[in-house]
Write a protein that holds these residues in place. Sequence first.
Motif, mmCIF file in Angstrom:
data_model
loop_
_atom_site.group_PDB
_atom_site.id
_atom_site.type_symbol
_atom_site.label_atom_id
_atom_site.label_comp_id
_atom_site.label_asym_id
_atom_site.label_seq_id
_atom_site.Cartn_x
_atom_site.Cartn_y
_atom_site.Cartn_z
ATOM 1 N N PRO A 65 0.841 -1.198 0.000
ATOM 2 C CA PRO A 65 0.000 0.000 0.000
ATOM 3 C C PRO A 65 0.881 1.254 0.000
ATOM 4 C CG PRO A 65 -0.602 -1.477 1.796
ATOM 5 C CD PRO A 65 0.652 -2.010 1.185
ATOM 6 N N HIS A 66 0.500 2.220 -0.782
ATOM 7 C CA HIS A 66 1.266 3.454 -0.853
ATOM 8 C C HIS A 66 0.339 4.611 -1.194
ATOM 9 C CE1 HIS A 66 1.118 1.931 -4.971
ATOM 10 N NE2 HIS A 66 1.151 3.205 -5.354
ATOM 11 N N LYS A 76 3.372 4.263 4.633
ATOM 12 C CA LYS A 76 3.185 4.306 6.084
ATOM 13 C C LYS A 76 4.019 3.186 6.702
ATOM 14 C CE LYS A 76 -0.982 5.535 7.908
ATOM 15 N NZ LYS A 76 -2.410 5.330 8.215
ATOM 16 N N VAL A 77 4.651 3.486 7.812
ATOM 17 C CA VAL A 77 5.457 2.474 8.507
ATOM 18 C C VAL A 77 4.575 1.294 8.912
ATOM 19 C CG1 VAL A 77 6.860 2.013 10.551
ATOM 20 C CG2 VAL A 77 7.172 4.145 9.294
ATOM 21 N N GLU A 78 3.375 1.583 9.371
ATOM 22 C CA GLU A 78 2.449 0.517 9.775
ATOM 23 C C GLU A 78 2.147 -0.421 8.604
ATOM 24 O OE1 GLU A 78 -2.161 0.135 11.301
ATOM 25 O OE2 GLU A 78 -1.155 2.069 11.418
ATOM 26 N N ASP A 79 1.930 0.144 7.417
ATOM 27 C CA ASP A 79 1.666 -0.677 6.232
ATOM 28 C C ASP A 79 2.886 -1.515 5.857
ATOM 29 O OD1 ASP A 79 -0.913 0.294 6.022
ATOM 30 O OD2 ASP A 79 -0.392 1.810 4.519
ATOM 31 N N LEU A 80 4.065 -0.941 6.003
ATOM 32 C CA LEU A 80 5.286 -1.693 5.692
ATOM 33 C C LEU A 80 5.460 -2.855 6.665
ATOM 34 C CD1 LEU A 80 7.724 1.260 4.939
ATOM 35 C CD2 LEU A 80 6.631 -0.261 3.288
ATOM 36 N N ASN A 81 5.183 -2.614 7.939
ATOM 37 C CA ASN A 81 5.278 -3.698 8.922
ATOM 38 C C ASN A 81 4.259 -4.795 8.624
ATOM 39 O OD1 ASN A 81 7.445 -2.899 10.578
ATOM 40 N ND2 ASN A 81 6.148 -1.398 11.581
ATOM 41 N N ASN A 82 3.054 -4.409 8.232
ATOM 42 C CA ASN A 82 2.034 -5.402 7.869
ATOM 43 C C ASN A 82 2.464 -6.195 6.640
ATOM 44 O OD1 ASN A 82 0.378 -4.658 9.981
ATOM 45 N ND2 ASN A 82 -0.820 -3.240 8.745
ATOM 46 N N TYR A 83 3.060 -5.519 5.669
ATOM 47 C CA TYR A 83 3.563 -6.199 4.470
ATOM 48 C C TYR A 83 4.631 -7.226 4.854
ATOM 49 C CZ TYR A 83 6.253 -6.993 0.232
ATOM 50 O OH TYR A 83 6.943 -7.591 -0.789
#
Length: 98
Positions: A65-66, A76-83
């Motif tokens: 997501p971007h 978003k850092v949260e999205d990167l962690n979820n990825y």
Amino acid sequence: MVSIDFSDLIEALTEKFRTIVKEELRNLHVDKNGVDTEKYLTVEQTAQFLNCSVPHVYKLKDRMPHIKKGAKLYYKVEDLNNYLDSGRSVPNKLRKVA
């Protein structure tokens, strides 16, 4: 008593005002596209976060997501962690036995 010309006073106050506004804008953590840089990472920061190259981040763009603002991408850092978590595998000995 110090004598100062009115136009010099206006110029000095204008310069002081510019300095204050620039400092406050830096404190807001908002880039020129209006994106909160405390909450979102640029492509370069994302590459550092993921420990990969900038071109690789662009290759992963469709998988993560971007946000696109103007010509720039943000993550978003949260999205990167979820990825990253979505690709995590669980060792066999920790899996529940059905």
